[in-house]
Motif scaffolding. Structure first.
Motif, PDB file in Angstrom:
ATOM      1  N   ASP A 181      -5.188   8.977  -1.171  1.00 42.22           N
ATOM      2  CA  ASP A 181      -5.856   7.685  -1.255  1.00 42.22           C
ATOM      3  C   ASP A 181      -5.034   6.612  -0.530  1.00 42.22           C
ATOM      4  OD1 ASP A 181      -7.108   5.373  -2.026  1.00 42.22           O
ATOM      5  OD2 ASP A 181      -7.529   6.112  -4.069  1.00 42.22           O
ATOM      6  N   GLN A 182      -5.685   5.936   0.450  1.00 43.13           N
ATOM      7  CA  GLN A 182      -4.924   4.971   1.245  1.00 43.13           C
ATOM      8  C   GLN A 182      -5.025   3.554   0.688  1.00 43.13           C
ATOM      9  OE1 GLN A 182      -5.504   5.370   5.421  1.00 43.13           O
ATOM     10  NE2 GLN A 182      -5.566   7.600   5.356  1.00 43.13           N
ATOM     11  N   HIS A 183      -5.769   3.383  -0.418  1.00 39.21           N
ATOM     12  CA  HIS A 183      -6.007   2.008  -0.890  1.00 39.21           C
ATOM     13  C   HIS A 183      -5.185   1.636  -2.116  1.00 39.21           C
ATOM     14  CE1 HIS A 183      -9.239   1.953   1.956  1.00 39.21           C
ATOM     15  NE2 HIS A 183      -9.686   3.099   1.448  1.00 39.21           N
ATOM     16  N   PRO A 227       0.858  -1.182   0.000  1.00 35.46           N
ATOM     17  CA  PRO A 227       0.000   0.000   0.000  1.00 35.46           C
ATOM     18  C   PRO A 227       0.898   1.238   0.000  1.00 35.46           C
ATOM     19  CG  PRO A 227      -0.135  -1.154   2.114  1.00 35.46           C
ATOM     20  CD  PRO A 227       0.838  -1.911   1.272  1.00 35.46           C
ATOM     21  N   ASN A 279      -4.057  -2.205  -8.245  1.00 35.60           N
ATOM     22  CA  ASN A 279      -5.439  -2.368  -7.775  1.00 35.60           C
ATOM     23  C   ASN A 279      -6.282  -2.973  -8.883  1.00 35.60           C
ATOM     24  OD1 ASN A 279      -4.193  -0.021  -6.277  1.00 35.60           O
ATOM     25  ND2 ASN A 279      -6.028  -0.437  -5.061  1.00 35.60           N
ATOM     26  N   SER A 311      -0.356   0.925 -11.092  1.00 36.46           N
ATOM     27  CA  SER A 311      -1.235   0.530  -9.995  1.00 36.46           C
ATOM     28  C   SER A 311      -1.513  -0.969 -10.082  1.00 36.46           C
ATOM     29  CB  SER A 311      -2.542   1.313 -10.101  1.00 36.46           C
ATOM     30  OG  SER A 311      -3.545   0.641  -9.401  1.00 36.46           O
ATOM     31  N   ILE A 366      -2.322   0.334  -4.398  1.00 36.31           N
ATOM     32  CA  ILE A 366      -1.260  -0.665  -4.252  1.00 36.31           C
ATOM     33  C   ILE A 366      -0.323  -0.571  -5.459  1.00 36.31           C
ATOM     34  CG2 ILE A 366      -0.767  -3.139  -3.979  1.00 36.31           C
ATOM     35  CD1 ILE A 366      -2.679  -2.532  -1.887  1.00 36.31           C
ATOM     36  N   LYS A 421      -7.814   5.406 -12.199  1.00 34.53           N
ATOM     37  CA  LYS A 421      -8.291   4.039 -12.414  1.00 34.53           C
ATOM     38  C   LYS A 421      -8.175   3.658 -13.881  1.00 34.53           C
ATOM     39  CE  LYS A 421     -11.290   3.338  -8.523  1.00 34.53           C
ATOM     40  NZ  LYS A 421     -12.580   3.672  -7.957  1.00 34.53           N
ATOM     41  N   ASP A 476      -9.746  -2.836  -8.931  1.00 34.41           N
ATOM     42  CA  ASP A 476     -11.083  -2.221  -9.126  1.00 34.41           C
ATOM     43  C   ASP A 476     -11.017  -1.061 -10.100  1.00 34.41           C
ATOM     44  OD1 ASP A 476      -9.428  -0.932  -7.384  1.00 34.41           O
ATOM     45  OD2 ASP A 476     -11.028  -0.199  -6.073  1.00 34.41           O
ATOM     46  N   TYR A 516       0.433   4.440   0.293  1.00 35.17           N
ATOM     47  CA  TYR A 516       0.235   5.439   1.347  1.00 35.17           C
ATOM     48  C   TYR A 516       0.995   5.050   2.611  1.00 35.17           C
ATOM     49  CZ  TYR A 516      -2.082   8.529   4.650  1.00 35.17           C
ATOM     50  OH  TYR A 516      -2.323   9.463   5.610  1.00 35.17           O
ATOM     51  N   ASP A 517       0.838   3.774   3.025  1.00 31.30           N
ATOM     52  CA  ASP A 517       1.464   3.332   4.271  1.00 31.30           C
ATOM     53  C   ASP A 517       2.984   3.441   4.202  1.00 31.30           C
ATOM     54  OD1 ASP A 517      -1.033   2.879   5.127  1.00 31.30           O
ATOM     55  OD2 ASP A 517      -0.955   0.669   4.973  1.00 31.30           O
TER      56      ASP A 517
END
Ligand SMILES: Nc1ncnc2c1ncn2[C@@H]1O[C@H](COP(=O)(O)OP(=O)(O)OP(=O)(O)O)[C@@H](O)[C@H]1O
Ligand SMILES: [Mg+2]
Length: 408
Positions: free
Chosen positions: A289-291, A262, A406, A404, A293, A330, A408, A264-265
């Protein structure tokens, strides 16, 4: 003392200046030759016309062969036109075109005839190149003499000479470009080898003393019963830091594995670690955005963020803020990491230059931070990094783009 970048710039400008001198010198000299030859060609055309006049009007048969010799030795293509615009003589033209044979069937008309189209075209070229030479000529029929106009054009030699420097300089330029690209790519791969080798070796050599140091610390704790000693804890932290450095060098020495993290982390953790080590007059924030990856190699990515944060700190004179913003697209499947500072800014003309090794504006800088960062982002993370925007006295935004992961 000049740094590497300034030295390179200086070389570049002297070489460019030298090249300009060569180009101008060569053009100037050819131009001089062209002018001289053009002048002598006009004289030739005049002498040719005079010899024609002589041949027509002279009755001194002993003298004529010399005149013919003079006439034939002059090699400027020319056409003589009388006052009614009839072509009366020519020389130096393509002899296969100055006449043509009429078709065999037309009997009684076998004599060679000139090709009017060819003459017309040639005359146009001549008219466009030089003013005609006007000369009084005795007419062949014996009636009243009239004016003739001698049109001439540049000889093949002169035409070639006019284009020669351009051809020559383009050939040299192409050759130099090829040589430069071959040399610089081989130099780059050499540099890569040196730097990858050095990084590997450094990591390797640091490995042994670091693990010994860790063991010594444990031994001291045991021996002096100092499990909670704050000094030993500090020492432990420093050794850990050394381990991180060694780890970075070993990662850079070989193509590192990327793992999904992630973003952000990872950024937040590093900023938190970093902020307590610099002046508390600088305010740090991480937003976004914290989600999201992305595939990261943590030691190297930490290094990337560290370099950007250090530069941001250096750009801030006293108080200021450093904001890291994480966002994504996205549709493009990209993650954006913007490092925004309120520092002195970068002039627009240096947006690309800051990534060149050796470019620095700091007294004690090496100018290596950003070139390393760029390598780590592009070569090891398959990403991009650039100056997104900057304004002098207001601040700078560096942007990193990663793929990315992610779904979604
Ligand atoms: N955030 C920033 N704001 C303003 N200028 C910057 C910023 N980041 C980089 N620069 C400019 O780019 C130059 C090159 O940066 P780079 O990190 O490559 O080298 P450095 O910081 O000078 O030295 P070091 O090798 O120690 O990192 C800096 O000297 C500075 O002029
Ligand atoms: Mg730096």
């Amino acid at each position: 003392m000049l740094n590497a970048y300034q030295q390179k710039q200086r070389w570049k400008y002297s070489l460019i200046a030298f090249a300009i001198v060569i180009v101008c010198g060569s053009l100037f000299y050819t131009n001089y030759l062209v002018k001289n030859i053009a002048r002598s060609e006009r004289t030739r055309a005049e002498v040719w016309a005079l010899s024609m006049k002589q041949i027509i009007s002279s009755d001194d048969n002993d003298f004529l062969p010399y005149v013919f010799a003079v006439r034939d030795s002059l090699t400027v293509p020319a056409i003589v036109v009388d006052e009614e615009n009839n072509i009366t003589a020519w020389k130096g033209l393509d002899s296969t075109k100055t006449y043509y044979k009429l078709p065999e069937e037309i009997k009684g008309n076998k004599g060679p005839k000139y090709d009017p189209g060819y003459f017309k075209a040639e005359l146009e070229i001549m008219k466009s190149q030089h003013a005609p030479i006007k000369m009084k000529m005795p007419s062949i029929g014996g009636d009243k003499p009239g004016y003739s106009y001698i049109y001439y054009k540049d000889s093949f030699l002169l035409t070639q000479l006019k284009y020669f420097p351009y051809v020559q300089l383009s050939v040299i330029a192409i050759f130099l470009l090829l040589a430069y690209s071959v040399f610089s790519s081989s130099r780059r791969s050499e540099q890569d080898q040196v730097w990858v080798g050095l990084a590997k070796e450094t990591a390797h050599q640091l490995g042994t003393p670091i693990s010994s140091l860790l063991a010594w610390i444990e031994l001291i704790k045991d021996k002096f019963n100092a499990e909670d000693d704050p000094l030993l804890a500090e020492m432990g932290n420093d050794v850990q830091r050394l381990e991180v450095v060694a780890d970075r060098f070993s990662k850079i020495g070989s193509k590192p594995q990327l793992e999904p993290y992630p973003v952000y982390d990872v950024v937040k953790d590093y900023v938190d670690y970093f902020r307590i080590r610099v002046s508390n007059k600088i305010n740090f924030e991480v937003h976004g955005d914290q989600h999201l990856i992305a595939g990261l190699n943590k030691p190297l990515f930490d290094w990337v963020i560290e370099n950007l944060l250090k530069n941001a700190v250096n750009a801030i004179e006293d108080t200021g803020s450093i904001i890291v913003e994480i966002s994504g697209s996205k549709t493009k499947k990209q993650v954006y990491i913007d490092v925004i500072d309120s520092g002195k800014g970068i002039p627009r003309s240096k947006f690309a230059t800051v990534f060149q090794p050796g470019y620095t504006t700091r007294k004690r800088g090496w100018g290596l931070g950003l070139s390393l960062t760029k390598r780590m982002v592009e070569n090891y993370h398959d990403g991009q990094i650039f100056v997104r925007d900057s304004e002098l006295g207001k601040g700078t935004i560096f942007r990193i783009i990663l793929k990315s992961l992610n779904n979604d």
